[in-house]
Design an enzyme around this catalytic site. Structure first.
Site, PDB file in Angstrom:
ATOM      1  N   GLY A 153      44.150  38.588  39.338  1.00 15.82           N
ATOM      2  CA  GLY A 153      42.731  38.456  39.041  1.00 15.82           C
ATOM      3  C   GLY A 153      42.327  39.553  38.073  1.00 15.82           C
ATOM      4  O   GLY A 153      43.127  40.422  37.726  1.00 15.82           O
ATOM      5  N   TYR A 154      41.061  39.527  37.668  1.00 17.58           N
ATOM      6  CA  TYR A 154      40.595  40.425  36.613  1.00 17.58           C
ATOM      7  C   TYR A 154      39.372  41.225  37.072  1.00 17.58           C
ATOM      8  O   TYR A 154      38.393  40.655  37.547  1.00 17.58           O
ATOM      9  CB  TYR A 154      40.272  39.615  35.352  1.00 17.58           C
ATOM     10  CG  TYR A 154      41.544  39.005  34.807  1.00 17.58           C
ATOM     11  CD1 TYR A 154      42.321  39.705  33.899  1.00 17.58           C
ATOM     12  CD2 TYR A 154      42.025  37.787  35.280  1.00 17.58           C
ATOM     13  CE1 TYR A 154      43.523  39.199  33.452  1.00 17.58           C
ATOM     14  CE2 TYR A 154      43.238  37.267  34.845  1.00 17.58           C
ATOM     15  CZ  TYR A 154      43.974  37.981  33.930  1.00 17.58           C
ATOM     16  OH  TYR A 154      45.180  37.490  33.508  1.00 17.58           O
ATOM     17  N   LEU A 155      39.462  42.550  36.889  1.00 15.37           N
ATOM     18  CA  LEU A 155      38.322  43.425  37.164  1.00 15.37           C
ATOM     19  C   LEU A 155      37.464  43.574  35.916  1.00 15.37           C
ATOM     20  O   LEU A 155      36.318  43.973  35.992  1.00 15.37           O
ATOM     21  CB  LEU A 155      38.813  44.805  37.605  1.00 15.37           C
ATOM     22  CG  LEU A 155      39.698  44.803  38.864  1.00 15.37           C
ATOM     23  CD1 LEU A 155      40.192  46.209  39.162  1.00 15.37           C
ATOM     24  CD2 LEU A 155      38.923  44.254  40.055  1.00 15.37           C
TER      25      LEU A 155
END
Lengths: 164, 164
Positions: free
Chosen positions: B29-31
């Protein structure tokens, strides 16, 4: 994961006994700053040398927030600050012991010059602590004082209020 | 800092000899995902166990991009995926040796089911490499195929094109 529980206060101009504490120079920027996560790159410089850290913070809930911190090479942190962060915060942090706790007093430079803010880290939200004589108004819940906010909306643009 | 030089191709349905390579299951996932930086959290699972990585990528310039990668505890990566990432990519990565290089062939699951993409990492932008028989159209510069883009605009919402 660490849980960060902090309370934050403005700092009065007098007394400035907090200046006697150990000092670190902090340079930091943000790779992300939204409601669900903040990703911070920080370089710390003290008489003991330089270190760099990558810190990830989750959503804020009251004075509590999840925090993950990882050491990274200083040279890589500087590259990120130079190429991926639109604005960088520069401040001197004084460590001021007060009873059982050590306050972190941040004196900002550059675009946030004039702003001095003190933070205390607690083990629980209802932990007791003594307020030093130089502590002024509490600003824990005021998002303008988040460092992630100060990087894009610096103190020099506010037109006040005074911190004293 | 590493410099990442990659070229990316769609994968034809036949021949599927790439399926014979070693397989890893990747959940990521992406922050952050903006023009100046991407911050990715990834958990990899293989027959050898689980690992987790935090990866920071700078701006893309052609096929080149700065990349910094740090190992982190798997439990912390899972907490970040659960609480800080709005959408998560799930895929199986096959490692397919081909001449001097090893291709990474990603077969996506979930909302990106049906998409298969192969990447080759090069030492320089003009390095020669042989194209395997299963490699189709090149999509290196097509931002729709960035994983950071697929996490918010998954393949199932595109209405095509076919990957074969």
């Amino acid at each position: 994961m660490g849980i960060e529980i902090e309370r934050k206060f403005l700092v009065k101009s007098e007394p400035d006994s907090w200046r006697q504490g150990r000092a670190l120079r902090l340079t930091q920027g943000y790779l992300a700053k939204d409601k669900t996560s903040v990703v911070r790159v920080r370089v710390t410089r003290s008489s003991e040398g330089e270190e760099a850290w990558l810190t990830i913070k989750g959503p804020t809930a009251g004075a509590t927030r999840a925090e993950y911190e990882y050491p990274i090479p200083v040279s890589e942190a500087r590259e990120m600050l130079d190429t991926m962060c639109d604005s960088v915060i520069d401040k001197t942090r004084y460590l001021a012991p007060e009873g059982q706790h050590t306050w972190e007093v941040d004196e900002f430079h550059g675009a946030n010059d004039g702003l001095i803010v003190a933070e205390i880290e607690l083990d629980s939200e209802d932990e007791a602590f003594s307020l030093p004589p130089w502590a002024g108004q509490e600003v824990t819940d005021d998002s303008r004082y988040y460092n992630s906010s100060l990087s894009s909306h610096p103190f020099c643009d506010w037109g006040g209020p005074s911190t004293s």
